[in-house]
Design a protein around this motif. Structure first.
Motif, mmCIF file in Angstrom:
data_model
loop_
_atom_site.group_PDB
_atom_site.id
_atom_site.type_symbol
_atom_site.label_atom_id
_atom_site.label_comp_id
_atom_site.label_asym_id
_atom_site.label_seq_id
_atom_site.Cartn_x
_atom_site.Cartn_y
_atom_site.Cartn_z
ATOM 1 N N VAL A 21 5.410 13.451 -5.675
ATOM 2 C CA VAL A 21 5.881 13.282 -4.308
ATOM 3 C C VAL A 21 6.322 11.838 -4.141
ATOM 4 O O VAL A 21 5.836 10.937 -4.834
ATOM 5 C CB VAL A 21 4.799 13.637 -3.267
ATOM 6 N N SER A 22 7.252 11.615 -3.204
ATOM 7 C CA SER A 22 7.767 10.269 -2.989
ATOM 8 C C SER A 22 8.277 10.146 -1.566
ATOM 9 O O SER A 22 8.850 11.108 -1.022
ATOM 10 C CB SER A 22 8.882 9.938 -3.985
ATOM 11 N N ALA A 23 8.083 8.977 -0.993
ATOM 12 C CA ALA A 23 8.638 8.660 0.308
ATOM 13 C C ALA A 23 9.960 7.910 0.089
ATOM 14 O O ALA A 23 9.970 6.848 -0.540
ATOM 15 C CB ALA A 23 7.665 7.808 1.108
ATOM 16 N N LEU A 24 11.043 8.460 0.569
ATOM 17 C CA LEU A 24 12.345 7.837 0.333
ATOM 18 C C LEU A 24 12.525 6.558 1.128
ATOM 19 O O LEU A 24 12.963 5.540 0.633
ATOM 20 C CB LEU A 24 13.457 8.835 0.679
ATOM 21 N N PHE A 25 12.164 6.579 2.417
ATOM 22 C CA PHE A 25 12.257 5.392 3.256
ATOM 23 C C PHE A 25 11.382 5.593 4.485
ATOM 24 O O PHE A 25 10.848 6.667 4.713
ATOM 25 C CB PHE A 25 13.710 5.079 3.676
ATOM 26 N N GLY A 82 -8.112 0.388 -1.244
ATOM 27 C CA GLY A 82 -7.158 -0.224 -2.160
ATOM 28 C C GLY A 82 -5.741 0.254 -1.900
ATOM 29 O O GLY A 82 -5.509 1.363 -1.402
ATOM 30 N N PRO A 83 -4.762 -0.594 -2.239
ATOM 31 C CA PRO A 83 -3.368 -0.182 -2.012
ATOM 32 C C PRO A 83 -2.935 0.976 -2.890
ATOM 33 O O PRO A 83 -1.954 1.645 -2.581
ATOM 34 C CB PRO A 83 -2.573 -1.459 -2.333
ATOM 35 N N PRO A 126 0.823 -1.216 0.000
ATOM 36 C CA PRO A 126 0.000 0.000 0.000
ATOM 37 C C PRO A 126 0.853 1.261 0.000
ATOM 38 O O PRO A 126 1.964 1.292 0.527
ATOM 39 C CB PRO A 126 -0.809 -0.123 1.294
ATOM 40 N N ASN A 127 0.336 2.294 -0.626
ATOM 41 C CA ASN A 127 0.950 3.619 -0.628
ATOM 42 C C ASN A 127 -0.012 4.548 0.113
ATOM 43 O O ASN A 127 -1.047 4.949 -0.442
ATOM 44 C CB ASN A 127 1.174 4.092 -2.055
ATOM 45 N N GLU A 147 -3.522 13.268 -4.436
ATOM 46 C CA GLU A 147 -2.297 12.525 -4.724
ATOM 47 C C GLU A 147 -2.688 11.178 -5.326
ATOM 48 O O GLU A 147 -3.529 10.460 -4.769
ATOM 49 C CB GLU A 147 -1.479 12.324 -3.447
ATOM 50 N N PHE A 148 -2.074 10.843 -6.454
ATOM 51 C CA PHE A 148 -2.410 9.620 -7.200
ATOM 52 C C PHE A 148 -1.227 8.657 -7.121
ATOM 53 O O PHE A 148 -0.213 8.850 -7.805
ATOM 54 C CB PHE A 148 -2.718 9.947 -8.662
ATOM 55 N N PRO A 149 -1.297 7.624 -6.294
ATOM 56 C CA PRO A 149 -0.178 6.688 -6.171
ATOM 57 C C PRO A 149 0.066 5.929 -7.481
ATOM 58 O O PRO A 149 -0.875 5.440 -8.122
ATOM 59 C CB PRO A 149 -0.624 5.737 -5.060
ATOM 60 N N VAL A 150 1.304 5.833 -7.863
ATOM 61 C CA VAL A 150 1.708 5.056 -9.035
ATOM 62 C C VAL A 150 2.706 3.966 -8.650
ATOM 63 O O VAL A 150 3.168 3.225 -9.513
ATOM 64 C CB VAL A 150 2.334 5.971 -10.110
#
Length: 332
Positions: free
Chosen positions: A328-332, A247-248, A131-132, A293-296
């Motif tokens: 946008v992104s989560a690095l860790f 949904g993930p 999941p994001n 925000e649209f997770p890809v």
């Protein structure tokens, strides 16, 4: 001595009156030995037989000569041109033309059994997607020890920022906003999650910083200050609410409402009869942003937002629309 010539003329004159009698066929002389020298090259040809003596001519008192009758069919066949030396075999008549017979209809092929392919084995189930659920603009914090970065381009700002999860519900970060070089503002931000359920999140957010303008305020007319609504120091507290499905890869819409307090340390007086301007001036505005925000992927999402600024300063526009797109992104 001219008697034989006269007799010959007399006989020729009386010949039409005499009834024709049957004449015996006269067979032309044949050579007893056929000439086969043509079949053996280099061999001399045999000598021809001596010619027969000439027959004496008929006298008037003798019987009139008769006409020569053609040989009969039987005799002609036996003594035809094929009997001469060197004659080849008789030419046979060509065979009658063959009649065209239509080809027989093709035989029907025997029925063949179709080979039934065995069913394919079922594909192994794909592993479940991770999941994001963490972004920079929603109400859910990143969590302790996580880092997120993002960048946006639009009107009137281009911005970049980074957040770090200090505590499980608290994120702190730094960023920069710019009106494409006309104004650049370094900003610090904080996000504190007040409510976080499976689908709905609510957070208290605040950011602010120092802005640097390319031109002084007395030479600027509807420039960077007019477009951005910012002044020397700016603080914008507010609330952010977001929603995400089960949904993930469910997208996350959010609503961001803030109050902007702009501190102008070098105000100018537009009206010369208004007196000396104060040392600093405070103006307020309401900022409304609606986005998603649209997770890809597991950590990356696209971001889109639009909205507007409702301002109270008389020298600024009463309403300034805004629009931005980014990632946008989560690095860790």
């Amino acid at each position: 001595m001219r008697l034989p010539g006269l007799l010959t003329l007399s006989v020729l004159a009386l010949a039409p009156a005499v009834p024709a009698r049957a004449q015996t066929p006269v067979t032309p002389p044949r050579s007893a030995t056929p000439d086969e020298s043509w079949s053996e090259p280099g061999k001399p040809a045999p000598e021809a037989p001596p010619p027969e003596p000439a027959r004496p001519q008929a006298v008037p008192n003798e019987e009139a000569p008769t006409r020569v009758q053609p040989p009969s069919d039987t005799q002609g066949e036996a003594e035809g041109w094929e009997s001469f030396p060197g004659a080849s075999d008789a030419v046979t008549a060509p065979p009658p033309p063959l009649r065209y017979a239509p080809p027989p209809p093709p035989a029907e092929p025997p029925p063949t059994r179709r080979r039934v392919k065995p069913p394919r084995p079922p594909r192994p189930p794909s592993p479940p997607q991770a999941p994001n659920r963490y972004g920079l603009y929603g109400g859910r914090s990143l969590g302790s020890g996580h880092v997120g970065v993002g960048m946006e381009l639009g009107f009137p700002f281009a911005s970049a920022r980074a957040l770090y999860g200090v505590l499980e519900p608290l994120d702190l970060g730094l960023g920069v906003d710019t009106v494409y070089g006309l104004m650049t503002e370094l900003r610090a931000s904080a996000r504190l999650t007040l409510m976080d359920s499976q689908n709905v999140s609510l957070a208290l957010v605040v950011d602010g910083g120092r802005a640097f303008f390319l031109r002084p305020p007395d030479t600027e007319d509807r420039g960077a200050r007019y477009l951005s609504g910012r002044r020397d120091w700016n603080v914008a507290p507010g609330l952010v609410a977001s929603f995400q499905g089960d949904g993930p890869r469910a997208w996350r819409p959010y609503l961001d409402v803030r109050a902007l307090f702009a501190f102008d340390l070098d105000p100018i007086q537009r009206d010369p009869l208004s007196g000396v301007p104060p040392a600093w001036k405070l103006d307020a505005a309401v900022l409304v942003r609606l986005g998603a925000e649209f997770p890809v992927g597991e950590k990356t999402s696209y971001a889109v937002s639009f909205g507007g600024d409702f301002r109270s300063r008389s020298t600024d526009a009463e309403f300034m629309p805004t629009l931005s797109v980014g990632v946008v992104s989560a690095l860790f």
